[in-house]
Design an enzyme around this catalytic site. Structure first.
Site, mmCIF file in Angstrom:
data_model
loop_
_atom_site.group_PDB
_atom_site.id
_atom_site.type_symbol
_atom_site.label_atom_id
_atom_site.label_comp_id
_atom_site.label_asym_id
_atom_site.label_seq_id
_atom_site.Cartn_x
_atom_site.Cartn_y
_atom_site.Cartn_z
ATOM 1 N N ASP A 11 0.812 -1.176 -0.104
ATOM 2 C CA ASP A 11 -0.098 -0.081 -0.085
ATOM 3 C C ASP A 11 0.857 1.258 0.030
ATOM 4 O O ASP A 11 1.920 1.162 0.319
ATOM 5 C CB ASP A 11 -0.876 0.099 1.327
ATOM 6 C CG ASP A 11 -1.711 1.053 1.212
ATOM 7 O OD1 ASP A 11 -2.493 1.603 0.219
ATOM 8 O OD2 ASP A 11 -2.065 1.870 2.314
ATOM 9 N N SER A 12 0.388 2.457 -0.259
ATOM 10 C CA SER A 12 1.115 3.451 -0.109
ATOM 11 C C SER A 12 1.480 3.990 1.283
ATOM 12 O O SER A 12 2.350 4.745 1.366
ATOM 13 C CB SER A 12 0.046 4.775 -0.777
ATOM 14 O OG SER A 12 -0.788 4.914 0.141
ATOM 15 N N CYS A 74 -4.358 -1.664 -2.132
ATOM 16 C CA CYS A 74 -4.354 -0.106 -2.352
ATOM 17 C C CYS A 74 -5.239 0.158 -3.650
ATOM 18 O O CYS A 74 -4.871 -0.290 -4.781
ATOM 19 C CB CYS A 74 -3.062 0.639 -2.485
ATOM 20 S SG CYS A 74 -3.417 2.241 -2.831
ATOM 21 N N GLU A 150 -2.966 8.660 8.146
ATOM 22 C CA GLU A 150 -1.334 8.659 8.336
ATOM 23 C C GLU A 150 -0.904 9.292 9.631
ATOM 24 O O GLU A 150 0.315 9.213 10.054
ATOM 25 C CB GLU A 150 -0.831 9.159 7.156
ATOM 26 C CG GLU A 150 -0.905 8.108 5.723
ATOM 27 C CD GLU A 150 -0.012 6.857 5.799
ATOM 28 O OE1 GLU A 150 1.130 7.147 6.238
ATOM 29 O OE2 GLU A 150 -0.442 5.959 5.675
ATOM 30 N N HIS A 184 -7.553 2.984 3.478
ATOM 31 C CA HIS A 184 -7.197 4.033 4.655
ATOM 32 C C HIS A 184 -8.507 4.121 5.560
ATOM 33 O O HIS A 184 -8.576 4.219 6.645
ATOM 34 C CB HIS A 184 -6.511 5.280 4.405
ATOM 35 C CG HIS A 184 -4.919 5.186 4.144
ATOM 36 N ND1 HIS A 184 -4.376 4.623 2.967
ATOM 37 C CD2 HIS A 184 -3.894 5.483 4.908
ATOM 38 C CE1 HIS A 184 -3.101 4.800 2.942
ATOM 39 N NE2 HIS A 184 -2.786 5.202 4.329
HETATM 40 N N1 DGL Z 1 -4.585 3.389 0.475
HETATM 41 C C1 DGL Z 1 -4.871 3.912 -0.740
HETATM 42 C C2 DGL Z 1 -6.116 3.481 -1.542
HETATM 43 O O1 DGL Z 1 -6.742 2.346 -1.353
HETATM 44 C C3 DGL Z 1 -4.326 5.205 -1.064
HETATM 45 C C4 DGL Z 1 -4.201 6.202 -0.505
HETATM 46 C C5 DGL Z 1 -3.143 7.275 -0.999
HETATM 47 O O2 DGL Z 1 -2.132 7.000 -1.211
HETATM 48 O O3 DGL Z 1 -3.806 8.432 -1.419
HETATM 49 O O4 DGL Z 1 -6.439 3.872 -2.493
#
Ligand code: DGL
Length: 257
Positions: A11-12, A74, A150, A184
């Protein structure tokens, strides 16, 4: 590929831990290596090409650790890079997309609101999903929302003011469900519920993804047969502080999901 290798998760940042927590409960014997690209988050407000490049560079670290399968936990990275990842690697690559199909199939009356990052909502995959299942759906880009997670801010006045602004255009009595189209946002379920009517459903993609992963491992004969509990390794492209954040969120995710 062998049964003994770990499953990679990506994930990011910390959002994908909400997916890993659910998957691990179903597959407790597997080893998992989770990588958060915290040095480059957020992804959702960047452009497609940049995110694809970042994802390919980060996933290389997981591939170097000899994983037997990859879960892109993600939605944003899936939209931007799933095809490129499948071309680049021999191991199975599973992605995640907003649970709009589930929402549409279980919809009775009212609106479906899909909350996701701007990049997910503009992605080709999502546009296709929306054209098939979006008859009652409104897409709601939420720039800035993943950053609360975050920052480990899951319940502050600032967060509630943000959610208030975001949801104020909608008649809450008319909302059938909210699709949590960013991993998230699963950490914000409790905060979101305060802004919704009691019956409004909050939908995620975790059950479908878990079933798909189990099916894939079985088909490819990659399911571990070790009877003991598997290990979870958490890695991060960011600094020590970011790694500590991921570890705290992992502890929380195991309680919440
Ligand atoms: N957790 C990520 C998603 O499911 C993205 C969050 C991000 O880096 O903007 O889209």
């Amino acid at each position: 590929m062998s049964k003994k290798q770990a499953i990679g998760f990506f994930d990011s940042g910390s959002g994908g831990l909400s997916v890993l927590a659910v998957v691990r409960k179903r597959l407790p014997g597997e080893d998992f290596i989770y990588l958060g690209d915290s040095a480059n988050a957020p992804y959702g407000t960047k452009d497609d090409e940049t995110v694809r490049r970042l994802v390919l560079a980060a996933v290389r670290q997981l591939a170097d650790r000899n994983i037997k399968a990859l879960v892109v936990a993600c939605n944003t990275a899936t939209g931007a890079a799933i095809s490129a990842l499948r071309e680049a690697y021999d191991f199975p690559v599973l992605g995640i997309e907003p649970a709009l199909k589930t929402a549409a199939e279980t919809h009775t009356a009212g609106q479906i609101l899909v909350m996701a990052t701007p990049l997910t909502i503009n992605s080709k995959n999502y546009r296709e999903l929306h054209s098939r299942f979006g008859q009652h759906a409104i897409s709601l880009p939420c720039p800035g929302l993943m950053e609360f997670v975050e920052r480990e801010d899951l319940d502050s006045p600032d967060l509630h003011a943000y959610l208030d602004r975001l949801l104020s255009p909608f008649d809450r009595e008319q909302l059938d469900s909210i699709v949590l189209g960013c991993t998230h946002y699963l950490f914000l379920k409790k905060a979101l519920a305060r802004h919704l009517m009691p019956g409004t459903r909050l939908l995620d993609s975790n059950d479908g993804l878990t079933r798909q992963l189990i099916r894939t491992l079985e088909e490819k004969n990659l399911m571990t047969d070790g009877p003991s509990e598997g290990a979870v390794t958490i890695l991060c492209t960011g600094n020590q502080e970011k790694l500590s954040h991921l570890k705290r969120m992992w502890a929380l995710a195991q309680d919440l999901f």
